[in-house]
Each structure stands twice: as structure tokens, then as C-alpha cells.
Design a protein around this motif. Structure first.
Motif, PDB file in Angstrom:
ATOM      1  N   MET A   1       1.094  -1.186  -0.022  1.00  9.56           N
ATOM      2  CA  MET A   1      -0.127  -0.069   0.127  1.00  9.56           C
ATOM      3  C   MET A   1       0.781   1.169  -0.168  1.00  9.56           C
ATOM      4  O   MET A   1       1.624   1.375   0.860  1.00  9.56           O
ATOM      5  CB  MET A   1      -1.158   0.106   1.222  1.00  9.56           C
ATOM      6  CG  MET A   1      -1.901   1.147   1.350  1.00  9.56           C
ATOM      7  SD  MET A   1      -2.846   1.039   2.605  1.00  9.56           S
ATOM      8  CE  MET A   1      -2.944   2.717   3.264  1.00  9.56           C
ATOM      9  N   MET A   2       0.597   2.240  -0.874  1.00 11.05           N
ATOM     10  CA  MET A   2       1.266   3.518  -0.895  1.00 11.05           C
ATOM     11  C   MET A   2       0.570   4.652  -0.018  1.00 11.05           C
ATOM     12  O   MET A   2      -0.533   4.742   0.045  1.00 11.05           O
ATOM     13  CB  MET A   2       1.221   4.057  -2.312  1.00 11.05           C
ATOM     14  CG  MET A   2       1.607   3.132  -3.319  1.00 11.05           C
ATOM     15  SD  MET A   2       3.579   2.982  -3.452  1.00 11.05           S
ATOM     16  CE  MET A   2       3.726   3.818  -4.788  1.00 11.05           C
ATOM     17  N   ALA A   3       1.555   5.252   0.491  1.00 12.39           N
ATOM     18  CA  ALA A   3       1.252   6.590   1.567  1.00 12.39           C
ATOM     19  C   ALA A   3       2.132   7.460   1.090  1.00 12.39           C
ATOM     20  O   ALA A   3       3.178   7.587   0.503  1.00 12.39           O
ATOM     21  CB  ALA A   3       1.203   6.046   3.238  1.00 12.39           C
ATOM     22  N   ASN A   4       1.612   8.582   1.504  1.00 14.50           N
ATOM     23  CA  ASN A   4       2.325   9.992   1.384  1.00 14.50           C
ATOM     24  C   ASN A   4       2.970  10.402   2.414  1.00 14.50           C
ATOM     25  O   ASN A   4       2.998  10.175   3.466  1.00 14.50           O
ATOM     26  CB  ASN A   4       1.235  11.074   1.293  1.00 14.50           C
ATOM     27  CG  ASN A   4       0.493  11.110  -0.043  1.00 14.50           C
ATOM     28  OD1 ASN A   4       0.810  10.581  -0.830  1.00 14.50           O
ATOM     29  ND2 ASN A   4      -1.038  11.509   0.172  1.00 14.50           N
ATOM     30  N   TYR A   5       4.355  10.571   2.147  1.00 13.45           N
ATOM     31  CA  TYR A   5       5.444  10.997   3.057  1.00 13.45           C
ATOM     32  C   TYR A   5       5.853  12.249   2.833  1.00 13.45           C
ATOM     33  O   TYR A   5       6.295  12.454   1.675  1.00 13.45           O
ATOM     34  CB  TYR A   5       6.615   9.720   3.083  1.00 13.45           C
ATOM     35  CG  TYR A   5       6.078   8.431   3.694  1.00 13.45           C
ATOM     36  CD1 TYR A   5       6.054   8.178   5.024  1.00 13.45           C
ATOM     37  CD2 TYR A   5       5.472   7.320   2.717  1.00 13.45           C
ATOM     38  CE1 TYR A   5       5.602   7.065   5.448  1.00 13.45           C
ATOM     39  CE2 TYR A   5       5.097   6.323   3.273  1.00 13.45           C
ATOM     40  CZ  TYR A   5       5.181   5.828   4.501  1.00 13.45           C
ATOM     41  OH  TYR A   5       4.563   4.801   5.183  1.00 13.45           O
ATOM     42  N   GLU A   6       6.655  12.665   4.064  1.00 11.45           N
ATOM     43  CA  GLU A   6       7.616  13.990   3.717  1.00 11.45           C
ATOM     44  C   GLU A   6       8.923  13.791   4.327  1.00 11.45           C
ATOM     45  O   GLU A   6       8.664  13.347   5.634  1.00 11.45           O
ATOM     46  CB  GLU A   6       6.860  15.261   4.149  1.00 11.45           C
ATOM     47  CG  GLU A   6       7.704  16.442   4.214  1.00 11.45           C
ATOM     48  CD  GLU A   6       6.967  17.561   4.762  1.00 11.45           C
ATOM     49  OE1 GLU A   6       7.660  18.190   5.658  1.00 11.45           O
ATOM     50  OE2 GLU A   6       5.760  17.902   4.265  1.00 11.45           O
ATOM     51  N   THR A   7       9.951  13.990   3.944  1.00 12.24           N
ATOM     52  CA  THR A   7      11.213  13.775   4.534  1.00 12.24           C
ATOM     53  C   THR A   7      11.982  14.923   4.200  1.00 12.24           C
ATOM     54  O   THR A   7      12.201  15.620   3.194  1.00 12.24           O
ATOM     55  CB  THR A   7      12.033  12.591   3.860  1.00 12.24           C
ATOM     56  OG1 THR A   7      11.369  11.272   4.023  1.00 12.24           O
ATOM     57  CG2 THR A   7      13.334  12.448   4.661  1.00 12.24           C
ATOM     58  N   MET A   8      12.448  15.339   5.354  1.00 13.67           N
ATOM     59  CA  MET A   8      13.380  16.728   5.500  1.00 13.67           C
ATOM     60  C   MET A   8      14.480  16.399   6.082  1.00 13.67           C
ATOM     61  O   MET A   8      14.604  15.554   6.966  1.00 13.67           O
ATOM     62  CB  MET A   8      12.611  17.738   6.364  1.00 13.67           C
ATOM     63  CG  MET A   8      13.490  19.196   6.497  1.00 13.67           C
ATOM     64  SD  MET A   8      13.306  20.110   5.004  1.00 13.67           S
ATOM     65  CE  MET A   8      11.789  21.009   5.824  1.00 13.67           C
ATOM     66  N   TYR A   9      15.604  16.930   5.249  1.00 13.50           N
ATOM     67  CA  TYR A   9      17.115  16.446   5.994  1.00 13.50           C
ATOM     68  C   TYR A   9      17.700  17.593   5.887  1.00 13.50           C
ATOM     69  O   TYR A   9      17.481  18.668   4.883  1.00 13.50           O
ATOM     70  CB  TYR A   9      17.501  15.020   5.251  1.00 13.50           C
ATOM     71  CG  TYR A   9      17.598  15.434   3.728  1.00 13.50           C
ATOM     72  CD1 TYR A   9      18.868  15.665   2.979  1.00 13.50           C
ATOM     73  CD2 TYR A   9      16.620  14.635   2.883  1.00 13.50           C
ATOM     74  CE1 TYR A   9      18.965  15.648   1.830  1.00 13.50           C
ATOM     75  CE2 TYR A   9      16.682  15.067   1.467  1.00 13.50           C
ATOM     76  CZ  TYR A   9      17.976  15.252   0.930  1.00 13.50           C
ATOM     77  OH  TYR A   9      18.064  15.205  -0.403  1.00 13.50           O
ATOM     78  N   ILE A  10      18.890  17.636   6.422  1.00 14.98           N
ATOM     79  CA  ILE A  10      19.712  19.069   6.629  1.00 14.98           C
ATOM     80  C   ILE A  10      20.971  18.341   6.099  1.00 14.98           C
ATOM     81  O   ILE A  10      21.736  17.419   6.728  1.00 14.98           O
ATOM     82  CB  ILE A  10      19.792  19.597   7.984  1.00 14.98           C
ATOM     83  CG1 ILE A  10      18.326  19.890   8.320  1.00 14.98           C
ATOM     84  CG2 ILE A  10      20.637  20.750   7.907  1.00 14.98           C
ATOM     85  CD1 ILE A  10      18.330  20.196   9.868  1.00 14.98           C
ATOM     86  N   LEU A  11      21.806  19.103   5.224  1.00 15.88           N
ATOM     87  CA  LEU A  11      23.096  18.587   4.735  1.00 15.88           C
ATOM     88  C   LEU A  11      23.951  19.564   5.395  1.00 15.88           C
ATOM     89  O   LEU A  11      23.775  20.667   5.694  1.00 15.88           O
ATOM     90  CB  LEU A  11      23.209  18.890   3.147  1.00 15.88           C
ATOM     91  CG  LEU A  11      22.171  17.772   2.403  1.00 15.88           C
ATOM     92  CD1 LEU A  11      22.377  18.226   0.775  1.00 15.88           C
ATOM     93  CD2 LEU A  11      22.723  16.257   2.832  1.00 15.88           C
ATOM     94  N   ARG A  12      25.382  18.968   5.610  1.00 15.71           N
ATOM     95  CA  ARG A  12      26.515  19.842   6.053  1.00 15.71           C
ATOM     96  C   ARG A  12      26.607  21.425   5.228  1.00 15.71           C
ATOM     97  O   ARG A  12      26.450  21.390   4.053  1.00 15.71           O
ATOM     98  CB  ARG A  12      27.645  19.229   6.167  1.00 15.71           C
ATOM     99  CG  ARG A  12      27.803  17.995   7.090  1.00 15.71           C
ATOM    100  CD  ARG A  12      29.247  17.780   7.155  1.00 15.71           C
ATOM    101  NE  ARG A  12      30.087  18.149   6.140  1.00 15.71           N
ATOM    102  CZ  ARG A  12      30.737  17.352   5.108  1.00 15.71           C
ATOM    103  NH1 ARG A  12      30.613  15.915   5.067  1.00 15.71           N
ATOM    104  NH2 ARG A  12      31.567  17.679   4.456  1.00 15.71           N
ATOM    105  N   PRO A  13      26.692  22.333   5.742  1.00 11.86           N
ATOM    106  CA  PRO A  13      26.863  23.578   5.205  1.00 11.86           C
ATOM    107  C   PRO A  13      28.249  23.969   4.346  1.00 11.86           C
ATOM    108  O   PRO A  13      28.293  24.789   3.461  1.00 11.86           O
ATOM    109  CB  PRO A  13      26.664  24.925   6.095  1.00 11.86           C
ATOM    110  CG  PRO A  13      27.109  23.992   7.551  1.00 11.86           C
ATOM    111  CD  PRO A  13      26.823  22.649   7.363  1.00 11.86           C
ATOM    112  N   ASP A  14      29.019  23.129   4.607  1.00  7.64           N
ATOM    113  CA  ASP A  14      30.538  23.296   3.867  1.00  7.64           C
ATOM    114  C   ASP A  14      30.551  22.594   2.718  1.00  7.64           C
ATOM    115  O   ASP A  14      31.399  22.496   1.767  1.00  7.64           O
ATOM    116  CB  ASP A  14      31.540  23.108   4.757  1.00  7.64           C
ATOM    117  CG  ASP A  14      31.612  21.516   5.304  1.00  7.64           C
ATOM    118  OD1 ASP A  14      30.355  20.854   5.285  1.00  7.64           O
ATOM    119  OD2 ASP A  14      32.736  20.939   5.995  1.00  7.64           O
TER     120      ASP A  14
END
Length: 113
Positions: A1-14
Motif C-alpha cells: 500500500m502506498m502512503a504519502n510521506y515527507e522527508t526533511m533532511y539537513i546537509l552539512r553547510p560546507d
């Protein structure tokens, strides 16, 4: 079954701009290979963090919205956890946009009165 997801990620600033693009592409391809559909990527850019994470005061925020089976999330988060580029990530399951009809049936209405 498919569901809606949201992934937020933070990458290194350098990271250089091309390294950021490579990371975004890597995670997008990983989702699509596992059967995710309607993958939307929003690069929110470099922002100041609310608190220091791994000695970083800023980070590059990336948001992904997609439809996928639940088994995809564990693989995606494992890859992010093992990556040196990602300093934080969060995945949430979004509620379906369909509103169910919750009106009473005629029998229930007569039983109440």
C-alpha cells in the motif's frame, strides 16, 4: 500500500553546490528505485540552525514529498544515518487528503430522537 510521506533532511553547510546536488539526486534515485512515485524535491537552501548540530551553526535544508510503500523509509533513513553529508533527517507520514463522509445513517438519527 502506498502512503504519502515527507522527508526533511539537513546537509552539512560546507558542501559545494555540486555535492549538494549529488546528495539530493542520490536520495531521489534511491526512492524511485524502491518504487516511490510523485517524488517532489524542494531545496530550501542554507539556513541558520536553531541550535548547534555536530559543530555546525547552519545547514542546507532539503524537503522531499513522495508516495511510497512503508518499507522504503527504513532503507532511506539508514542511508542518511550512515552518510557523512546528512546531519539531521526526519520523515513523517502525511494524512490522506480524502475526507471521509461521517454523516449519520437514517436509522441512527431515528434511534437518537
Amino acid at each position: 500500500m502506498m502512503a504519502n510521506y515527507e522527508t526533511m533532511y539537513i546537509l552539512r553547510p560546507d558542501l559545494a553546490e555540486e555535492q549538494v546536488e549529488q546528495a539530493v539526486t542520490r536520495y531521489q534515485n534511491m526512492l524511485q528505485e524502491q518504487g516511490a512515485t510523485q517524488v517532489e524535491i524542494q531545496n530550501r537552501g542554507k539556513r541558520r540552525l536553531a541550535y548547534e548540530i555536530a559543530r555546525h551553526r547552519e545547514g542546507v535544508y532539503v524537503q522531499m514529498n513522495y508516495q511510497a510503500p512503508g518499507t522504503v523509509i527504513a532503507q532511506l533513513e539508514r542511508a542518511m544515518r550512515l552518510s557523512d553529508e546528512v546531519i539531521r533527517y526526519l520523515t513523517i507520514k502525511q494524512e490522506s487528503s480524502e475526507i471521509e463522509d461521517s454523516q449519520e445513517s437514517p436509522e441512527e438519527a431515528t434511534a437518537i430522537s
